[in-house]
Design a protein around this motif. Structure first.
Motif, PDB file in Angstrom:
ATOM      1  N   GLU A 144       0.817  -1.220   0.000  1.00  0.00           N
ATOM      2  CA  GLU A 144       0.000   0.000   0.000  1.00  0.00           C
ATOM      3  C   GLU A 144       0.848   1.267   0.000  1.00  0.00           C
ATOM      4  N   TRP A 147       1.131   2.794  -3.398  1.00  0.00           N
ATOM      5  CA  TRP A 147      -0.069   3.240  -4.108  1.00  0.00           C
ATOM      6  C   TRP A 147      -0.026   4.741  -4.361  1.00  0.00           C
ATOM      7  N   GLN A 151      -4.751   5.492  -7.194  1.00  0.00           N
ATOM      8  CA  GLN A 151      -4.976   4.090  -6.840  1.00  0.00           C
ATOM      9  C   GLN A 151      -5.696   3.965  -5.508  1.00  0.00           C
ATOM     10  N   TRP A 152      -5.324   4.785  -4.536  1.00  0.00           N
ATOM     11  CA  TRP A 152      -6.036   4.792  -3.255  1.00  0.00           C
ATOM     12  C   TRP A 152      -7.516   5.126  -3.474  1.00  0.00           C
ATOM     13  N   ALA A 185      -2.723  -1.605  -8.295  1.00  0.00           N
ATOM     14  CA  ALA A 185      -2.598  -1.592  -6.832  1.00  0.00           C
ATOM     15  C   ALA A 185      -2.635  -3.002  -6.241  1.00  0.00           C
TER      16      ALA A 185
END
Length: 207
Positions: A144, A147, A151-152, A185
């Motif tokens: 994460e 990202w 993407q988040w 992601a």
């Protein structure tokens, strides 16, 4: 007594930047309410804490909490343990409570502060559960961390809406664009890992 999960977090490098406390407070207001026994609340200027009644939601809420406080980054300490239900009901917020599970979450947060590898730690008497959780959470955090903002957003909205088409409409982009962001992601892998951790928590603590 009841079994609950604790999330205790603080903002990384808060002393080196101005923390918009009111903005963060607004972001966490109502966040994850369907999974909580006590809502997330701020204390000490840069610390966030909540009490989960739905233990299996723990891995997923860690990710979502990171999302809603962006661009700030969090260290997070986690634990699961017993809390007196009457004390929980009478407390104004989780910060008014104390006990072993809160100390364990604080210990986990201290470990995150000292670690050069992971900003997320879990502490529990069940050593196998702790090892599995910490290994998996560290790997998820690594994924994460790479990202992008798009993407988040794509992951968050797609998860909420349920389809690429609905997410695309909400974001004002095309469905293939949302799908591309989610694929880059590794969203399917992340979600599968979170569900696996949820199952692990359930199996480890069912008795």
């Amino acid at each position: 007594m009841g079994l609950y999960a604790i999330i205790t977090a603080d903002v990384i490098q808060s002393r080196k930047q101005e923390i918009p406390v009111e903005s963060i407070r607004n972001s966490i207001e109502g966040f994850g309410s369907e999974y909580l026994a006590k809502p997330f609340a701020i204390s000490r200027g840069d610390e966030i804490q909540g009490v989960l009644s739905e233990l299996v939601a723990l891995p997923m809420l860690v990710r979502r909490l990171r999302y809603i406080v962006r661009p700030f980054r969090l260290r997070i300490g986690l634990s699961i343990g017993e809390i007196d239900k009457k004390e929980l009901e009478e407390a104004g917020s989780s910060w008014d409570l104390s006990g072993r599970v809160f100390f364990d979450a604080r210990t986990a947060l201290d470990s995150a502060k000292q670690s050069k590898i992971s900003n997320t730690f879990f502490v529990h008497d069940n050593e196998l559960l702790s090892i599995a959780m910490n290994t998996s959470l560290s790997l998820l955090e690594t994924v994460e961390r790479s990202w992008t903002e798009k993407q988040w957003e794509a992951v968050h909205v797609y998860e909420a809406e349920g389809t690429y088409e609905k997410a695309a409409k909400a974001l004002g982009v095309t469905a293939p664009t949302v799908q591309e962001h989610c694929e880059k992601a590794s969203w399917n892998v992340v979600r599968a890992a979170e569900m696996g951790l949820a199952k692990l928590i359930d199996l480890s603590l069912e008795n």
